[in-house]
Each structure stands twice: as C-alpha cells, then as structure tokens.
Scaffold this active site. Structure first.
Site, PDB file in Angstrom:
ATOM      1  N   CYS A  85     -73.658  -6.425 -22.775  1.00  0.00           N
ATOM      2  CA  CYS A  85     -72.444  -5.816 -22.212  1.00  0.00           C
ATOM      3  C   CYS A  85     -71.214  -6.707 -22.126  1.00  0.00           C
ATOM      4  CB  CYS A  85     -72.755  -5.262 -20.824  1.00  0.00           C
ATOM      5  SG  CYS A  85     -73.976  -3.963 -20.870  1.00  0.00           S
TER       6      CYS A  85
ATOM      7  N   THR B 119     -69.947  -2.622 -30.354  1.00  0.00           N
ATOM      8  CA  THR B 119     -68.641  -2.977 -30.906  1.00  0.00           C
ATOM      9  C   THR B 119     -68.589  -2.503 -32.358  1.00  0.00           C
ATOM     10  OG1 THR B 119     -68.689  -4.946 -29.516  1.00  0.00           O
ATOM     11  CG2 THR B 119     -67.066  -4.923 -31.280  1.00  0.00           C
TER      12      THR B 119
END
Ligand code: NAI
Length: 482
Positions: free
Chosen positions: A273, A90
C-alpha cells in the site's frame, strides 16, 4: 437476514469479512473471487494468507454465516450490500504509468454488479482508490441498470497486515463516506453503520462525505510512510555524526504531540500500500495543478529508495567493494514480521542490488514460500499485481544465484555476511556465537531492522552495521557511496 457479498478474497476482503461474520451472526457473508486457488485455500485448513488469529475466526463461522466461493455473479445478485475489495495496483503502462492507480479490476467488478443485479444495493468501496472514484462507479452503475437504485459508499480499510484481526476487532476508527446530502445516501450510511455497531463503539464510527473518506485513506498512509522516511533520513545523519537513531527516536517520541509509533529506523518500508498510495496521491496532486504538493510527497518515496540503496552500498563497500561470488545470508524476506506478504518488500531491492554485484544469496524466511521469493526477484518493478501473462519471468537466471533454505543457521553457514531484512522475533534469540563459528572471517552482520545486540555481536567478533547506529571502526574507513 442481511446478505453481504465481498468481491475480492485477498488480504483485506478475507479478514474483514471473516470478522464481520464472526461479530454479526445474523448477517450472511459471502466472499467471492475470480481466483480458484485462492477460494480453494479459503475453504481448506491452510488459509491463503498468514495472519495471527485468522484461522480461529474463520473456523468458527465458515459454513455457518461465512462462505467463500467462485460463483461471483450468483452471490452478488442476491446481496443487499456488496463490498468491493479488489486490488488497485499502480499502472504499469499508458497515461500515468508508474503513478496512477490501475482501476481495471474495479471497473470490471462495477460493470459486473450492474449486469447481474436485479434488486437495489449498497456498493461499498473497500479497496483504496483515487479521490472521486465513487463518482465513476456511480456512473457505471446508473448507466447500466434497469431502474435499480445503487448507493455507493466509501469504507476504506485501515487494518495492518500482521495485526489484522486485532485491528479489526478493536479499530481506532471506522470511516464511512457517503452521499450525506441525500436521504438515500444517509440511509445507506446508517445501514453500514449498523453492521459495524455490532462491535465498534459509536464514537469510533466516523461518517463523512465520499471524497473525504477516499482522501483520508490516502492521507493516512502517506502520513504513516512519512514518519518512517523521516526517521530513516535521521538514521543516515546518525551514522555520519555518531548519534544513535534508537536513542534519537525514543527522545523524539516522548513528545506527546509526536508519539512513539512508526518511528523505528529500518532498511525501508514495504507492503502493497504505502508506495502505491503515495504515488497515487502524487498523481492526483499533479492532475490538480499542485506540483509543489506532489513533490513534497514524492520525497517520502525517494528517501525510502535511498535507504535501501544506502544499505546495499554499505554492504558492498565494506566487503572490499565487491560481493561477487560471496555467499550472503538473507534472514527475512517478507515486508514485516508476522506476515508472508512480500509485495514491495525492501528485501527485493536489497537482493537485486546484491545480485547485480554477482553475490550468491541464501535466503530464509519463516513464512514466505520459495516460489514466491524466486518470482519476486524475477519480475520488473510494479508487475507483481499484473496478470501472469504480462510478466516477463527470468526465473532460471535468478535460480542460479539464489538458494532458499529452511532455517537461519543453515542460511548463515559458510556465509561471508548476514543481512537481517525482516524483524521476525526468532532472529532476536539466535545463537550468534554458533553462527559466527560457522562463517569465514571477517564475518559481517548487516542488520536492516535493528534486531541484534550490536555490542554483544562485536564482542563475539562480527563486523556489525546496524541502521542508524554508531559505525563499526571497520566501516568508518570505507564510506558508503550512496
Ligand atoms: P489482494 O491482491 O490480496 O486481493 C484482491 C483480490 O481481488 C484478489 O484475490 C483478486 O483475485 C481479486 N479480484 C480482482 N478482480 C476481481 C474481480 N473482478 N472479481 C472477483 N475478484 C477479483 O489485495 P488486498 O491486499 O486485499 O488489497 C485490496 C485493496 O485493499 C487494495 O485497494 C488495497 O490498496 C487495499 N488495502 C490493502 C491493505 C493491506 O494491508 N493489504 C490495507 C488496507 C487497504
């Protein structure tokens, strides 16, 4: 001989390529990485990741048709098929920070492929990427080459850590997305299909267009995480009403339309994930003018965060609203059993919550090294996948309040409370009477994974909180402020 090169020797690249090499003796597989320690470990007796069955597969093929190397450009240049399995974390700064996928590693890999290639290649997205990343990759490849043809495929990986080898040997499905509208695209899809056909039945190989394959991976992870958040939301209601979440989830799971998997209540989901892929999905929805859809999926993460803070709040409130100076034993640190992976493990948030209330933690996990735990507790959220130079480390501060030990009994000795944060099998069969005898009273057990036999532990004398189970009378008088 078909030559495969995989860029990225991580949790996905290593096991997937080892299995391809094992199942396809006629294919030569090179797994390359910029990390020298990682490649050194892949070439040693102590592999860089713990995964049941992985050692055997690697030992059978390494040096024959499976190679691990830091000579990235050399192996990419001669490959027919290049898998890209680099990390896609991210973003921590700039546009879309905290949500969008950071494609820095991917872009640099694509540029390098374009630079070093002297022959046409199939480039396979193995990493989980935002929808339409393949288009960006195609642009990078076609604008930087000297007439060489590239076909981009999306082949997202569905393995689960802890069962990676069995998942790869016997996948529910293999998904291959490509440019179905062109002859070259169809040919590339068939080439990759032929590799998997060595061991995967034809009807489990699904071929789609590129965007469906990319989105299917994000959707699958969002659906899986959603089931966990759904049952976890029920666990809060069970505690409030006296229902038992294990009984509720069993009754629900017997509906064949729902099924039994991913319905265990817990302190929350983790792993590299789920959170990152849902945040990515949320960002894509927002960018496409779909705020309602974005908010729907955001809620899955909010419930996960709520579950972790609820756990800490129960713990602190039941111990007379303070854990300051109290010794708390943490059993399990990895995000689930049978892996040493700690990325986004709920243990990080729970430990941080306790540390902020000045607890003294003693942690035991059978697979996670001490240095990893200290690092995880010392870095800001989302920074675990950033280059070391950007990480602000507070290790010295953390070390004053955290001790890492090598066994559950040692961790529990003299502890005011025990928290089970990973469902390692060994925690099911501990001698809890012996543990109870070694703790000051009242002795608390906070089971974040529904591992212990609650009735038996209460009989021994523990005050027990187990996620979603009818509350201990002790806790009923001290409601958690969530
Ligand atoms: P990882 O962090 O374990 O491995 C990535 C590797 O890529 C690292 O060793 C890194 O050094 C290397 N790398 C980065 N940039 C490079 C470059 N330019 N050249 C060469 N090597 C480079 O990550 P992991 O867990 O293997 O994940 C990879 C991708 O697969 C991610 O997109 C993830 O979302 C996806 N995925 C992960 C699953 C999992 O269970 N971990 C399951 C399914 C998909």
């Amino acid at each position: 001989m078909v030559k495969i090169c995989c860029i990225g020797a991580g949790y996905v690249g290593g096991p997937t390529m080892a299995v391809i090499a094992y199942k396809c003796p006629s294919v030569e597989v090179a797994v390359v990485d910029i990390s020298v320690p990682r490649i050194t470990a892949w070439n040693s007796d102590k592999l860089p990741i713990y995964e049941p069955g992985l050692d055997e597969v690697v030992k059978k093929c390494r040096g024959k048709n499976l190679f691990f190397s830091n000579e990235i450009e050399k192996h990419v240049a001669v490959a027919d098929i290049v898998f890209v399995s680099v990390n896609t974390p991210t973003k921590t700064s700039g546009l879309g920070a905290g949500k969008a996928a950071d494609l820095t590693y991917w872009e640099s890999a694509a540029r390098m492929i374009a630079d070093v290639s002297k022959s046409s290649k199939i480039v396979v997205e193995k990493s989980t990427v935002p929808v339409r990343t393949a288009e960006a990759i195609e642009k990078i490849l076609t604008h930087n080459t000297k007439g060489i043809k590239f076909q981009v495929l999306s082949n997202p990986e569905f393995l689960a850590e802890g069962t990676a080898i069995t998942d790869l040997f016997n996948p529910d499905r293999v998904l291959i997305g490509g440019r179905e509208e062109t002859m070259a695209g169809l040919k590339a899809i068939q080439t990759l299909k032929d590799i998997y056909a060595h061991w995967v039945p034809q009807d489990r190989i699904i071929c789609t267009n590129l965007w469906s394959a990319e989105l299917s991976k994000l959707a699958a992870n969002a659906f899986l995480a959603q089931r966990i958040s759904s049952v976890n939301s029920m666990s809060a209601l069970c505690e409030a009403t006296g229902a038992d979440v294990t009984q509720v989830s069993y009754a629900v799971s017997k509906d064949s339309r729902i099924g039994s998997k991913f319905l265990n209540a817990s302190v929350g989901f983790g792993g590299s994930c789920f959170q990152k892929d849902i945040l990515n999905l949320v960002y894509i929805c927002e960018c496409n003018g779909l705020p309602e859809v974005a908010n729907y999926w955001k809620q899955v993460i909010k419930i996960n965060d709520y579950q972790k803070s609820r756990f800490v709040n129960w713990l602190v409130s039941s111990m007379f609203n303070t854990v300051s100076g109290k010794k708390i034993a943490i059993l399990g640190f990895s995000f689930k059993k049978d892996t040493g992976d700690t990325r986004e493990t709920p243990a990080i948030d729970v430990c941080r919550g306790l540390l902020s209330d000045k607890a003294q933690l003693v942690i035991y996990d059978p697979q996670v090294p001490e240095a990893q735990m200290i690092k995880d507790l010392s870095i800001p959220k989302f920074h675990w996948d950033q280059p070391a130079s950007t990480i602000h480390i507070y290790e010295d501060v953390v070390k004053q309040s955290v001790k890492v030990v090598h066994g559950a009994y040692e961790a529990a000795k003299d502890a005011h409370a025990i928290c089970i944060l990973t469902e390692w099998d060994e925690f099911r069969s501990l001698d809890y009477q012996k543990i109870y005898n070694s703790m000051p009273k009242p002795a608390y057990m906070f089971d974040g994974r529904n591992v212990v036999d609650v009735a038996k532990l209460r009989e021994i004398g523990f005050i027990v909180y187990s996620i979603g189970k009818p509350l201990d009378p002790w806790l009923k008088d001290m409601p958690a402020i969530a």
